[in-house]
Design a protein around this motif. Structure first.
Motif, PDB file in Angstrom:
ATOM      1  N   GLU A  32       0.937  -1.161   0.085  1.00 43.82           N
ATOM      2  CA  GLU A  32      -0.012  -0.157  -0.089  1.00 43.82           C
ATOM      3  C   GLU A  32       0.895   1.316   0.123  1.00 43.82           C
ATOM      4  O   GLU A  32       0.221   2.389  -0.630  1.00 43.82           O
ATOM      5  CB  GLU A  32      -0.903  -0.153   1.071  1.00 43.82           C
ATOM      6  N   VAL A  33       1.992   1.229   0.563  1.00 45.50           N
ATOM      7  CA  VAL A  33       2.943   2.238   0.481  1.00 45.50           C
ATOM      8  C   VAL A  33       3.518   2.682  -0.910  1.00 45.50           C
ATOM      9  O   VAL A  33       3.765   3.539  -1.392  1.00 45.50           O
ATOM     10  CB  VAL A  33       4.348   2.185   1.456  1.00 45.50           C
ATOM     11  N   ARG A  34       3.806   1.482  -1.673  1.00 45.55           N
ATOM     12  CA  ARG A  34       4.220   1.634  -2.977  1.00 45.55           C
ATOM     13  C   ARG A  34       3.284   2.397  -3.887  1.00 45.55           C
ATOM     14  O   ARG A  34       3.335   3.080  -4.698  1.00 45.55           O
ATOM     15  CB  ARG A  34       4.771   0.385  -3.431  1.00 45.55           C
ATOM     16  N   LEU A  35       1.771   1.792  -3.705  1.00 42.13           N
ATOM     17  CA  LEU A  35       0.735   2.270  -4.396  1.00 42.13           C
ATOM     18  C   LEU A  35       0.749   3.824  -4.094  1.00 42.13           C
ATOM     19  O   LEU A  35       0.119   4.558  -5.106  1.00 42.13           O
ATOM     20  CB  LEU A  35      -0.549   1.282  -3.975  1.00 42.13           C
ATOM     21  N   LEU A  36       0.519   4.310  -2.714  1.00 41.22           N
ATOM     22  CA  LEU A  36       0.432   5.544  -2.365  1.00 41.22           C
ATOM     23  C   LEU A  36       1.421   6.410  -2.862  1.00 41.22           C
ATOM     24  O   LEU A  36       1.407   7.647  -3.346  1.00 41.22           O
ATOM     25  CB  LEU A  36       0.628   5.749  -0.977  1.00 41.22           C
ATOM     26  N   PHE A  37       2.867   5.908  -3.166  1.00 41.79           N
ATOM     27  CA  PHE A  37       4.086   6.602  -3.890  1.00 41.79           C
ATOM     28  C   PHE A  37       3.433   6.727  -5.240  1.00 41.79           C
ATOM     29  O   PHE A  37       3.740   8.055  -5.729  1.00 41.79           O
ATOM     30  CB  PHE A  37       5.211   5.729  -3.716  1.00 41.79           C
ATOM     31  N   LEU A  38       3.080   5.830  -6.010  1.00 39.25           N
ATOM     32  CA  LEU A  38       2.446   6.138  -7.335  1.00 39.25           C
ATOM     33  C   LEU A  38       1.495   7.029  -7.533  1.00 39.25           C
ATOM     34  O   LEU A  38       1.510   7.935  -8.341  1.00 39.25           O
ATOM     35  CB  LEU A  38       2.394   4.936  -7.923  1.00 39.25           C
ATOM     36  N   LEU A  39       0.529   6.946  -6.713  1.00 41.32           N
ATOM     37  CA  LEU A  39      -0.830   7.798  -6.695  1.00 41.32           C
ATOM     38  C   LEU A  39      -0.131   9.254  -6.460  1.00 41.32           C
ATOM     39  O   LEU A  39      -0.560  10.139  -7.073  1.00 41.32           O
ATOM     40  CB  LEU A  39      -1.631   7.376  -5.278  1.00 41.32           C
ATOM     41  N   SER A  40       0.912   9.439  -5.405  1.00 45.12           N
ATOM     42  CA  SER A  40       1.138  10.904  -4.954  1.00 45.12           C
ATOM     43  C   SER A  40       1.948  11.570  -6.117  1.00 45.12           C
ATOM     44  O   SER A  40       2.067  12.558  -6.614  1.00 45.12           O
ATOM     45  CB  SER A  40       1.996  10.808  -3.767  1.00 45.12           C
ATOM     46  N   GLN A  41       2.806  10.667  -6.838  1.00 41.96           N
ATOM     47  CA  GLN A  41       3.588  11.122  -8.065  1.00 41.96           C
ATOM     48  C   GLN A  41       2.436  11.458  -9.200  1.00 41.96           C
ATOM     49  O   GLN A  41       2.940  12.521  -9.926  1.00 41.96           O
ATOM     50  CB  GLN A  41       4.675  10.009  -8.527  1.00 41.96           C
ATOM     51  N   ALA A  42       1.661  10.555  -9.312  1.00 42.54           N
ATOM     52  CA  ALA A  42       0.643  11.152 -10.549  1.00 42.54           C
ATOM     53  C   ALA A  42       0.001  12.428 -10.293  1.00 42.54           C
ATOM     54  O   ALA A  42      -0.172  13.173 -11.101  1.00 42.54           O
ATOM     55  CB  ALA A  42      -0.278   9.946 -10.700  1.00 42.54           C
ATOM     56  N   PHE A  43      -0.457  12.585  -8.894  1.00 40.75           N
ATOM     57  CA  PHE A  43      -1.118  13.869  -8.549  1.00 40.75           C
ATOM     58  C   PHE A  43      -0.217  15.076  -8.845  1.00 40.75           C
ATOM     59  O   PHE A  43      -0.529  16.121  -9.110  1.00 40.75           O
ATOM     60  CB  PHE A  43      -1.518  13.730  -7.199  1.00 40.75           C
ATOM     61  N   ALA A  44       1.199  14.706  -8.466  1.00 44.78           N
ATOM     62  CA  ALA A  44       2.201  15.919  -8.523  1.00 44.78           C
ATOM     63  C   ALA A  44       2.583  16.150 -10.089  1.00 44.78           C
ATOM     64  O   ALA A  44       2.213  17.456 -10.253  1.00 44.78           O
ATOM     65  CB  ALA A  44       3.555  15.466  -8.004  1.00 44.78           C
ATOM     66  N   ILE A  45       2.514  15.453 -10.930  1.00 42.19           N
ATOM     67  CA  ILE A  45       2.603  15.441 -12.327  1.00 42.19           C
ATOM     68  C   ILE A  45       1.360  16.357 -12.952  1.00 42.19           C
ATOM     69  O   ILE A  45       1.312  17.127 -13.627  1.00 42.19           O
ATOM     70  CB  ILE A  45       2.957  14.309 -13.046  1.00 42.19           C
ATOM     71  N   LEU A  46       0.207  15.741 -12.303  1.00 49.67           N
ATOM     72  CA  LEU A  46      -1.214  16.121 -12.845  1.00 49.67           C
ATOM     73  C   LEU A  46      -1.239  17.709 -12.510  1.00 49.67           C
ATOM     74  O   LEU A  46      -1.835  18.557 -13.334  1.00 49.67           O
ATOM     75  CB  LEU A  46      -2.160  15.539 -12.151  1.00 49.67           C
ATOM     76  N   LEU A  47      -0.693  18.234 -11.420  1.00 50.38           N
ATOM     77  CA  LEU A  47      -1.071  19.514 -10.967  1.00 50.38           C
ATOM     78  C   LEU A  47       0.163  20.450 -11.395  1.00 50.38           C
ATOM     79  O   LEU A  47      -0.230  21.609 -11.596  1.00 50.38           O
ATOM     80  CB  LEU A  47      -1.223  19.601  -9.419  1.00 50.38           C
ATOM     81  N   LEU A  48       1.250  20.109 -11.608  1.00 46.46           N
ATOM     82  CA  LEU A  48       2.379  20.815 -11.771  1.00 46.46           C
ATOM     83  C   LEU A  48       2.095  21.808 -13.211  1.00 46.46           C
ATOM     84  O   LEU A  48       2.364  23.148 -13.024  1.00 46.46           O
ATOM     85  CB  LEU A  48       3.525  19.973 -12.204  1.00 46.46           C
TER      86      LEU A  48
END
Length: 439
Positions: free
Chosen positions: A149-165
């Motif tokens: 779940e931590v690895r999944l949360l990492f991927l989710l946070s990176q996707a949101f970071a790129i989405l917002l930038l």
């Protein structure tokens, strides 16, 4: 003795390490891009050249541009052609614009402004938001890589970071490379199934492993189709891909509500409450003050840079859940990091204040600077242990509601046990006093 790391896990760690570099590289690229590319600091229509609004005090306002002006050409190039091709090229000279106002043509000279200079708040807030999403995911991954779940949360946070930038860092009309906007759109289509996947597995895993693999395989397969449709399709196909993303987000919310109401333990509910509160705080502000005014063509909506700061509430809610309820067991690292960050800020302010006063009232006085530096260094050396203790107490009170003084706890419990002369007193010490002290 540490167990030997297998080839598969080494490859997995290497892949995640490479993914962790993506967001900082994109942030660095966007800062470089905005320093290199010019920008017009007024609202306009890119096709017709009509000026919608000119902010008071802006470069365009100082140059004499006014609302309802129509820009015909820039340096002899029709405005629409110039905007599509020439604006991306670094300009070495000011812009000579031919403008029509009340039927009269005139030439207005606008200064060449780097986008980063004309757009500091949007760029700064977008960079901060992206790095916070990236940092939260990276910190969790660093401390608890073995947990899925931590690895999944990492991927989710990176996707949101790129989405917002990119969308938040660039004002409308968007002046950025096509691949950057495509990357943000692709991140949106990837973030939606990752969010649903996350709530299907945390804090309770729903279904059997075979069922999860089957449904998640279909889910991620349709994501690829949606990305292709969104990037190349128009009309009905594009809307279908958008509806699919919305349905995934709605499904993730329904799964979260089901887990909270029927499957989560009391501790899991406490964690979910904090996470839901942060997500709602981040999304509600954007929907009420940005999306609705944008959809209804209202005259005022929240600026993009302020929207980015509200969105930070989502990853910070995960951090708060970690701190308050030891979500992944890294609260000690956060505790120590916060202590030394506060100490560093205190030292910076302690040194910065006197030197600013000297530079203002006694510029060039080297002797005063040396004497104040020596005095401050002596003061810091004598008071550092005391300051660190007080800051540690403050941070512990923030994290745990009080200072966990383990020597005092041991001494108090030992004295209470030594005075226990009967079974009733011993029971009271073990069942009431010790839990109260540990709490």
């Amino acid at each position: 003795m540490k167990p030997e790391v297998g080839f598969r896990e080494r490859c997995l760690r290497g892949g995640f390490a490479l993914l962790a570099l993506v967001v900082p590289l994109l942030v660095g690229y966007d800062v470089y891009f905005q320093l290199r590319v010019s920008m017009l600091d007024f609202d306009f229509d890119a096709d017709s050249g009509l000026v919608y609004a000119v902010s008071m005090g802006s470069y365009a306002d100082v140059a004499g541009l006014q609302p309802d002006d129509v820009i015909l050409s820039v340096a002899g190039v029709p405005f629409s052609d110039w905007f599509d091709h020439e604006l991306f090229s670094p300009a070495k000279e000011n812009y000579m614009m031919t403008v029509v106002r009340d039927g009269q043509q005139s030439v207005i000279e606008l200064p060449n402004i780097p986008m980063a200079k004309a757009n500091p708040f949007s760029l700064g807030s977008a960079v901060v938001a992206a790095l916070i999403f990236w940092g939260v995911g990276g910190l969790l991954l660093l401390r608890r890589f073995q947990q899925r779940e931590v690895r999944l949360l990492f991927l989710l946070s990176q996707a949101f970071a790129i989405l917002l930038l990119f969308p938040l860092a660039h004002p409308v009309p968007l002046i950025l490379p096509v691949w950057a906007m495509a990357l943000s759109i692709g991140s949106l289509y990837v973030a939606a199934p990752l969010l649903l996947h996350y709530y299907l597995t945390f804090p309770v895993r729903l279904g059997t492993p075979q069922q999860r693999r089957r449904w998640l395989g279909v889910l991620y397969g349709l994501v690829l189709v949606s990305i292709v449709l969104s990037l190349s399709g128009r009309g009905l196909l594009l809307r279908l891909s958008q509806v699919y993303v919305i349905l995934e987000i709605v499904a993730a919310i329904l799964v979260l509500l089901y887990v909270y109401a029927r499957r989560a333990t009391p501790d899991g509910r406490r964690r979910l409450r904090l996470i839901v509160f942060g997500n709602v705080a981040a999304a509600l502000s954007g929907v009420l003050f940005y999306m609705l005014p944008l959809m209804t063509n209202a005259s005022y909506r929240m600026p993009e840079w302020l929207l980015a700061l509200f969105l930070i509430a989502a990853p910070l809610s995960y951090l708060y859940a970690i701190v308050q309820h030891n979500l992944f067991g890294i609260d000690r690292l956060l505790n120590r990091t916060l202590v030394y960050v506060l100490l560093s800020l205190g030292l910076l302010i302690l040194y910065l204040g006197p030197f600013l006063l000297i530079s203002h009232y006694l510029p060039g006085d080297l002797l005063a600077q040396v004497m104040i530096s020596a005095g401050l260094t002596l003061f810091v050396g004598l008071t550092f242990d005391w300051s660190r203790t007080r800051v540690q107490q403050l941070v512990d009170r923030l994290f745990y509601g009080g200072w966990y003084d383990y020597p005092g706890v041991v001494e108090t419990v030992s004295d209470a046990l030594a005075r226990s002369l009967d079974w009733a007193h011993l029971t009271d010490v073990l069942t009431r006093q010790v839990p109260a002290l540990m709490q």
